[in-house]
Design an enzyme around this catalytic site. Structure first.
Site, short mmCIF file in Angstrom:
data_model
loop_
_atom_site.label_atom_id
_atom_site.label_comp_id
_atom_site.label_asym_id
_atom_site.label_seq_id
_atom_site.Cartn_x
_atom_site.Cartn_y
_atom_site.Cartn_z
N ASP A 49 7.94 35.17 -18.58
CA ASP A 49 8.01 35.91 -17.32
C ASP A 49 7.53 37.35 -17.51
OD1 ASP A 49 9.03 33.65 -16.32
OD2 ASP A 49 11.03 34.43 -15.87
N ASP B 189 4.63 39.20 -15.54
CA ASP B 189 4.88 40.43 -14.76
C ASP B 189 3.96 41.56 -15.18
OD1 ASP B 189 6.85 39.05 -13.51
OD2 ASP B 189 8.51 39.94 -14.64
N SER C 96 -0.99 11.02 13.44
CA SER C 96 0.38 10.66 13.04
C SER C 96 0.35 9.22 12.51
CB SER C 96 1.33 10.81 14.20
OG SER C 96 0.99 9.88 15.19
N LEU C 97 1.49 8.69 12.21
CA LEU C 97 1.55 7.35 11.61
C LEU C 97 2.45 6.45 12.43
CD1 LEU C 97 2.17 8.46 7.90
CD2 LEU C 97 0.12 7.30 8.74
N GLU D 189 2.71 6.21 -1.45
CA GLU D 189 3.20 7.56 -1.75
C GLU D 189 4.45 7.87 -0.92
OE1 GLU D 189 -0.01 10.14 0.76
OE2 GLU D 189 -0.79 9.00 -0.93
N LYS E 192 6.87 9.47 1.77
CA LYS E 192 6.70 10.15 3.05
C LYS E 192 7.60 11.37 3.00
CE LYS E 192 6.28 9.41 7.99
NZ LYS E 192 6.92 10.62 8.47
N ASP F 236 9.52 14.72 3.90
CA ASP F 236 10.17 15.12 5.14
C ASP F 236 10.06 16.63 5.31
OD1 ASP F 236 11.49 14.80 7.45
OD2 ASP F 236 13.45 14.33 6.57
N GLU G 167 2.01 18.31 3.25
CA GLU G 167 3.32 18.58 3.84
C GLU G 167 3.94 19.80 3.17
OE1 GLU G 167 3.90 16.40 6.23
OE2 GLU G 167 6.06 16.22 6.57
N TYR H 92 2.85 19.68 -0.82
CA TYR H 92 2.31 18.49 -1.47
C TYR H 92 1.16 17.98 -0.60
CZ TYR H 92 6.30 18.56 -4.56
OH TYR H 92 7.21 18.94 -5.51
N LYS I 115 9.78 3.31 7.03
CA LYS I 115 10.86 4.32 7.13
C LYS I 115 12.13 3.85 6.43
CE LYS I 115 10.76 7.66 9.49
NZ LYS I 115 10.47 8.16 10.82
N CYS J 52 53.12 20.83 7.86
CA CYS J 52 52.50 19.63 7.30
C CYS J 52 52.73 18.45 8.25
CB CYS J 52 53.10 19.33 5.93
SG CYS J 52 52.62 17.73 5.28
N CYS K 81 55.30 15.91 6.35
CA CYS K 81 56.70 16.22 6.03
C CYS K 81 57.23 17.45 6.77
CB CYS K 81 56.87 16.42 4.53
SG CYS K 81 56.15 17.96 3.92
N CYS L 66 50.22 22.06 1.97
CA CYS L 66 51.60 21.79 2.34
C CYS L 66 52.47 22.31 1.20
CB CYS L 66 51.77 20.28 2.50
SG CYS L 66 53.49 19.78 2.42
N CYS M 268 57.24 16.01 0.04
CA CYS M 268 56.24 15.47 0.97
C CYS M 268 55.80 14.09 0.48
CB CYS M 268 55.04 16.42 1.01
SG CYS M 268 53.71 15.82 2.04
S1 IVH Z 1 -0.81 10.73 6.02
C1 IVH Z 1 -3.87 9.85 8.82
N1 IVH Z 1 0.86 10.87 4.03
O1 IVH Z 1 4.16 12.06 8.34
C2 IVH Z 1 -2.50 9.89 8.33
N2 IVH Z 1 1.54 11.74 6.12
O2 IVH Z 1 4.48 10.47 10.72
C3 IVH Z 1 -1.94 11.21 8.40
N3 IVH Z 1 3.76 12.72 6.11
O3 IVH Z 1 2.29 14.16 10.40
C4 IVH Z 1 -0.70 11.37 7.65
N4 IVH Z 1 4.19 12.37 4.00
O4 IVH Z 1 3.38 15.21 8.38
C5 IVH Z 1 0.65 11.14 5.32
N5 IVH Z 1 2.23 10.97 2.16
C6 IVH Z 1 2.02 11.23 3.46
C7 IVH Z 1 2.97 11.88 4.25
C8 IVH Z 1 2.70 12.10 5.60
C9 IVH Z 1 4.65 12.87 5.12
C10 IVH Z 1 3.99 13.16 7.51
C11 IVH Z 1 2.87 13.95 8.08
C12 IVH Z 1 2.50 13.27 9.37
C13 IVH Z 1 3.70 12.40 9.61
C14 IVH Z 1 3.33 11.18 10.40
#
Ligand code: IVH
Length: 670
Positions: free
Chosen positions: A35, A39, A84-85, A116, A118, A120, A176, A226, A317, A411, A414, A429, A435
């Site tokens: 470190d 620095d 989205s998915l 991979e 998903k 959050d 993400e 990621y 999911k 309590c 008791c 208590c 008790c």
């Molecule tokens: S691929 C074309 N890969 O899930 C596909 N999405 O429900 C685009 N997410 O908005 C998404 N992990 O924010 C992909 N390994 C992953 C993910 C991922 C999380 C999220 C992402 C997306 C949402 C869709």
């Protein structure tokens, strides 16, 4: 001012070195410098930039600290929409998805998937031009997002400049933003300490941190990114599979999940899902499922999209770790040490893979902070094997006429007084042995080896005796008859007689053991010994006030308070009286002579003693005012070495501590 070339070169070298160290530290988790060295280089670059402001570049690591606060975020239209998915929740749905894919591709071939986690968190798209980070945008509605460039720059695992070969003219890297669990815990601890509202979960914390108008705040938040895909790309051709594309991103210095895998067919997907599900709690970040993508990019292109989701990917999911439900009631549980725990009785809800109908509310402070009331709709979280927790009240759903909840002052079991020591979160208590909720545990403690040492009275038997109504407190033990005991299931006449005999034997005890056995809060073995040798008689101790107690070594105000409260309760005094009546006695405590040779000396016992047990020797030494330690240090006065003494003896010899044998010890004790 023109900047000398060697200075320009120096700055550029420093930027590259620091960026590389950042990557090693935050992305590969494999730091290569200390470190202080880091620095030092960082400061050097800062000084150069302060001296020659023209040197400042967008990829300078000094720019990660955040800049001027914004009034609002401006809008950015994504070059390619952020999709989205679609979700599936079980194996049947996944099979159906795979079948649709193969029908559309008009093939019976088993497909290769990239699997991979998903993550959050929040989706982000980061644009690099000539390898330099120029813009970062949230997903927004998928077409238009918000410009969070300044904030994203502060995230250490986001490269400010792409490294390696093949860097494209333009690339939008998608992924993400998450707050790792450890960072989330630490942040929430700090929020509570600062009297600020803690975040409900890591995703909310990540969202709140990324959407700060003041990027200096974001810079202090433990965010990570990621990557999982690419949007617009110009200047190069990407690899032919998703899997290889991810490797390319990693080579450019982007962080990709270490859990990424290529799997074959639905079976491969399912075993990956099972495996990741088992690992879920051990991962450093929250995930809410698995994303499965057709690995071959040309197949992805043939499959295309339907409305806003690709046909070539699906999210499997996991069970939600957070759900909403209603608080039907708040009850108080009394634990074995008398701790009162408020528990929310919930309308059953499926969360974290199980049906939850209770959640701990911990203590009054937690209730006050969350203001949980009967009738409230709440968010319940159960992550892994963790006890379900109420994380937040949904205030918009609060019915009229709810009332604040307060832990009762008596309590519920008791009716003894409930006390809460200042500075402690837990209300207790004060009923102790009286008790019923605490009774079983208190009797077990009373009978235990270091307390009254009643041979043959195990935990199970204590429970049976209480359940059968044969005993209510420790004094009742001594009234048990052989007939009563042998009538119990699985208790022969012989064991019954043995138990009665050991109860009889246990009546001869020591004052300190008796005090410890009473289970006064915070009075452990050592404190019991101090109290015994200071007060000498029970009568003297019973009337001692807090001031007199505090004067004793090892007794602080909290212990003093507990001792006084204990003897203040008439039911405790009654039990003691009955214990004495049934014949519990101890030899009169002798005042410790301060001129005892061993008084105040620290002694370590090691090896096997022949004439007395280790615990006997310890007890006798303590009675003479010595301290008995478990390990040898330079503060040790004597080491008593029995047969086969090992490392402690060696250590004593190395440190020059006096070593004596068992005969010397016996002489001392006599
Ligand atoms: S691929 C074309 N890969 O899930 C596909 N999405 O429900 C685009 N997410 O908005 C998404 N992990 O924010 C992909 N390994 C992953 C993910 C991922 C999380 C999220 C992402 C997306 C949402 C869709």
């Amino acid at each position: 001012m023109t900047i000398p070339t060697d200075i320009q070169l120096q700055a550029s070298n420093l930027r590259d070195i620091i960026n590389r160290f950042n990557h090693l530290y935050y992305v590969t988790d494999n730091p290569e410098v200390t470190d202080s060295e880091y620095d030092r280089l960082f400061k050097q670059l800062q000084q150069l930039e302060a001296h020659y402001p023209e040197l400042l570049t967008a990829d300078s690591p000094t720019q990660r600290v955040g800049g001027k606060a914004l009034d609002k975020f401006s809008q950015i239209t994504h070059a390619l929409p952020m999709l989205s998915l679609d979700n599936v929740f079980d194996a049947d749905d996944l099979h159906a998805f795979d079948q649709r894919v193969r029908d559309r591709l008009n093939t019976t071939n088993i497909q290769t998937y990239a699997a991979e986690p998903k993550l959050d968190g929040l989706a982000i798209s980061i644009r690099y031009e000539q390898g330099i980070l120029v813009q970062a945008a949230t997903r927004g509605d998928g077409t238009v997002g918000e410009d969070v460039t300044e904030n994203v720059r502060t995230i250490q695992s986001v490269p400010l400049k792409l490294t390696g070969d093949n860097v494209p003219d333009v690339v939008e890297i998608r992924g993400e933003i998450v707050m790792p669990k450890a960072g989330f815990e630490a942040l929430n601890k700090q929020q509570i300490a600062d009297n600020k509202k803690p975040f409900v979960n890591p995703r909310n914390a990540a969202a709140g941190s990324l959407r700060q108008l003041d990027s200096k705040i974001t810079a202090r938040r433990p965010l990570a990114m990621y990557c999982y895909g690419v949007g617009e790309i110009q200047g190069i051709d990407l690899p032919k599979t998703h899997h290889e594309t991810m490797q390319q991103l990693a080579q450019w210095g982007c962080q990709i999940s270490t859990e990424l895998q290529q799997v074959t067919g639905v079976d491969g997907c399912l075993s990956y899902i099972k495996q990741l599900g088992e690992q879920r709690n051990a991962l450093s970040y929250d995930i809410d499922g698995v994303v499965l993508k057709i690995d071959d990019i040309s197949l992805q292109q043939r499959l295309g999209f339907v409305s806003r989701a690709p046909r070539w990917a699906i999210a499997y999911k996991f069970p939600a770790q957070q759900e909403m439900t209603i608080v039907d009631d708040i009850e108080i549980q009394v634990g074995r040490t008398g701790a009162l725990t408020p528990v929310a009785r919930l309308q059953p809800v499926f969360v974290g893979g199980v049906t939850v109908s209770n959640a701990t509310l911990h203590n009054q402070d937690e209730i006050d902070r969350k203001d949980v009331r009967v009738g409230d709709t709440v968010i319940v979280r159960r992550a892994g094997d963790v006890i379900p927790e109420v994380v937040q009240v949904v205030l918009s759903k609060r019915p009229d006429n709810t009332v604040k909840f307060t832990i009762p002052t008596q309590c519920p079991i008791c009716q003894s007084e409930v006390e809460r020591v200042e500075g402690e979160a837990i209300a207790r208590c004060s009923g102790g042995l009286y008790c019923p909720a605490q009774r079983k545990e208190a009797i077990k403690h009373f009978a235990s080896r270091k307390a009254m040492d009643i041979d043959g009275l195990g935990d199970k038997l204590v429970e049976v005796l209480v359940d059968e109504g044969l005993i209510n407190d420790p004094a009742d033990l001594f009234q048990l008859t052989t007939d009563q005991l042998s009538a119990l299931e699985r208790m022969g006449e012989k064991s019954a007689a043995n138990l009665v005999a050991s109860l009889e034997a246990a009546k001869q005890t020591k004052f300190a053991r008796f005090l410890f056995a009473l289970g006064i809060r915070e009075v452990g073995e050592a404190t019991a010994r101090s109290l015994a040798s200071h007060f000498l008689t029970l009568d003297a101790l019973e009337v001692a006030d807090e001031q007199a107690l505090i004067e004793i070594e090892d007794v602080g105000p909290i212990v003093a308070h507990h001792v006084v409260t204990f003897f203040h309760q008439s039911h405790n005094r009654e039990v003691i009286e009955r214990l004495l009546k049934v014949g519990i006695v101890w030899p009169e405590e002798l005042k410790r002579t301060s001129d005892s040779e061993l008084s105040g000396k620290t002694i370590v016992l090691t090896g096997t003693l022949e004439q007395l047990s280790r615990s006997e020797a310890k007890e006798k030494l303590l009675a003479l005012g010595a301290k008995v330690a478990g390990s040898v240090s330079k503060n040790t006065d004597y080491v008593v070495a029995g047969r086969d003494a090992g490392s402690k003896l060696n250590k004593a010899e190395t440190l020059g501590v006096t070593v004596v044998d068992e005969t010397t010890l016996i002489n001392w004790l006599n």
